[in-house]
Design an enzyme around this catalytic site. Structure first.
Site, PDB file in Angstrom:
ATOM      1  NE  ARG A  81      18.087 -42.463  25.872  1.00  0.00           N
ATOM      2  CZ  ARG A  81      18.828 -43.256  25.103  1.00  0.00           C
ATOM      3  NH1 ARG A  81      19.909 -43.815  25.592  1.00  0.00           N
ATOM      4  NH2 ARG A  81      18.489 -43.495  23.839  1.00  0.00           N
ATOM      5  CD  GLU A  87      20.292 -50.842  22.139  1.00  0.00           C
ATOM      6  OE1 GLU A  87      20.932 -51.459  23.004  1.00  0.00           O
ATOM      7  OE2 GLU A  87      20.513 -49.650  21.843  1.00  0.00           O
ATOM      8  NE  ARG A 111      23.566 -49.145  30.846  1.00  0.00           N
ATOM      9  CZ  ARG A 111      23.373 -49.809  29.708  1.00  0.00           C
ATOM     10  NH1 ARG A 111      22.792 -49.197  28.684  1.00  0.00           N
ATOM     11  NH2 ARG A 111      23.742 -51.068  29.594  1.00  0.00           N
ATOM     12  CB  SER A 169      23.743 -54.297  22.164  1.00  0.00           C
ATOM     13  OG  SER A 169      23.164 -53.124  21.650  1.00  0.00           O
ATOM     14  NE  ARG A 215      15.308 -48.993  25.971  1.00  0.00           N
ATOM     15  CZ  ARG A 215      16.056 -48.289  25.121  1.00  0.00           C
ATOM     16  NH1 ARG A 215      16.301 -48.771  23.907  1.00  0.00           N
ATOM     17  NH2 ARG A 215      16.544 -47.122  25.459  1.00  0.00           N
TER      18      ARG A 215
END
Length: 452
Positions: free
Chosen positions: A304, A376, A289, A379, A418
């Site tokens: 991130r 987070e 990403r 999801s 994560r």
């Protein structure tokens, strides 16, 4: 993609849904090549959602009217041409019929000046590509992430009797995380894993896959990391989020930002049997990403990064089963955190924080001690038939029945990087060493603690 027929049947429902998720059609935020494909009336920002919906309906009605008149005129012309041929074969006078045929040809020419129904359909499709899914009725109303609703918590954050360090400090001191060399090789927001960290990454992937396949019944698949534009469009990454994807120039392919893209498209342009549903896949992939809209946010450490590993869960279900399957999928992702004994909470995203393609989403947020908050880690979303329409994935309830669109769901089970962050921070010791969760010891060849 939404069904414009449903929008026309109940425009007020969609007006409320669009306003709830703070959607506004503003062509200025879209690329010039997109604007060139739009009708003139869609090249300026609409003052409100009602005006946008009204213009969209007007455009589709114009297409339908033009298509009907064109089809009727062509049918009449074909009928007259046959009569002309019949009269000529009998050497009878066809003058009056020829005049009628000429008038119909002129009418078709005039209709052509108004526009081509197929061209109008293309323009409508272009507009629809940028319209998000509408929230499910159970999705909480809200403006942004601050209005997300906590559903439940599991586990209690650990009470440390020493000063807590963050994962970057711990990993660097243990010589298992290397941000300097990764920056030298690739730039910022990359990390090199050394020794025990590399082994822990591999252990987590194997552990997650084993749980999802052996205990939860998912079929493991290892898909390509490069996909074509149709696949990225099918799941909703294109065209709206192209700037967040890495693209190869020579081959016109995209590096995947999530395994959701290739795995969901495994059944694109297919008609499945109702007996096959639900279909459940899990996939481990590396994800890429650009994080185009997050400059200055979470720049330290591994929260991130541009490249990370993830185990993804994907489901194809019948429409009436999708929300019960969402609860199961979420529970399957939660199981990983429970077995790792990592405190977490489940939140339902509000209408203002919902992803582009989702109708309802649960976020799993794991406790990060150094930040003193939940972050987070997964999801879990139900897209209903939004992705299925874009990718053309349908099913038949029984032989001979009319095909219907499936509902698609996906969720991370989990984001591996994560998860490693959470383990490093939650399992840290006063001397800077890291304990290994019991369920991972066998995957670490018996290693129970990471020392320098």
């Amino acid at each position: 993609m939404l069904d414009i027929r449903l929008i026309k049947e109940n425009p007020e429902k969609y007006r409320i849904a669009f306003e709830n998720r703070r959607f506004k059609f503003d062509p200025k935020v879209y690329p010039p090549e997109f604007l060139e494909k739009l009708p003139e009336s869609f090249r300026n920002e609409f003052n409100d959602v009602s005006s946008f919906i009204a213009e969209l309906i007007r455009l589709d009605n114009e297409r339908l009217e033009l298509q009907k008149i064109t089809d009727d005129t062509k049918a009449e012309l074909n009928k007259i041409n046959k009569e002309i041929g019949f009269k000529k074969s009998k050497k009878e006078d066809a003058g009056e019929l020829l005049e009628q045929a000429q008038a119909l040809k002129e009418k078709l020419s005039e209709l052509g000046n108004r526009g081509n129904p197929q061209d109008l359909q293309v323009k409508i499709d272009e507009i629809m590509k940028y319209i998000p899914n509408i929230p499910h009725e159970s999705t909480p109303f809200g403006k942004d992430e601050n209005d997300n609703v906590e559903i439940r918590k599991w586990g209690a954050p650990r009470n440390f009797d020493f000063a807590v360090k963050d994962h970057e400090t711990l990993g660097t001191n243990l010589d298992i995380l290397d941000f300097e060399r990764s920056a030298k090789i690739s730039g910022s927001r990359f990390v090199i894993l050394w020794g025990a960290a590399a082994k822990l990454e591999r252990a987590l992937v194997s552990f997650m896959l084993d749980i999802q396949t052996n205990e939860h019944g998912y079929k493991e698949v290892y898909p390509p990391y490069l996909v074509n534009g149709d696949s990225a469009y099918g799941t909703g990454q294109l065209p709206k989020f192209e700037e967040d994807l890495y693209k190869t120039k020579l081959d016109d392919l995209y590096l995947i930002s999530t395994a959701e893209i290739p795995v969901t498209n495994l059944h694109s342009k297919e008609i499945l049997s109702g007996e096959q549903l639900p279909i459940k896949y899990c996939a481990y992939t590396t994800c890429f990403r650009r994080e185009a809209g997050s400059y200055g946010k979470d720049t330290k450490g591994m929260i991130r990064v541009h490249q990370f590993n993830k185990v993804e869960l994907v489901k194809f279900t019948k429409p009436e089963d999708s929300y019960s399957e969402l609860e199961k999928l979420t529970a399957n992702a939660e199981k990983i955190l429970q077995l790792l004994n990592l405190p977490y909470r489940v939140v339902a995203l509000s209408t203002g924080d919902l992803g582009f393609s989702a109708a309802k989403t649960y976020d799993l947020e794991v406790w990060i001690p150094s930040q003193n908050k939940y972050r987070e880690i997964s999801s879990c979303s139900n897209f209903e038939d939004f992705q299925a329409r874009r990718a053309n994935i349908r099913f038949k309830r029984e032989h001979g029945s009319k095909p219907e669109f499936v509902h698609t769901l996906n969720g991370s089970g989990l984001a591996v990087g994560r998860t490693m962050i959470a383990i490093i921070e939650n399992y840290q010791n006063a001397d800077g060493s890291i304990a290994i969760p019991d369920v991972l010891v066998k995957y670490m060849n018996g290693l129970k603690t990471i020392f320098k």
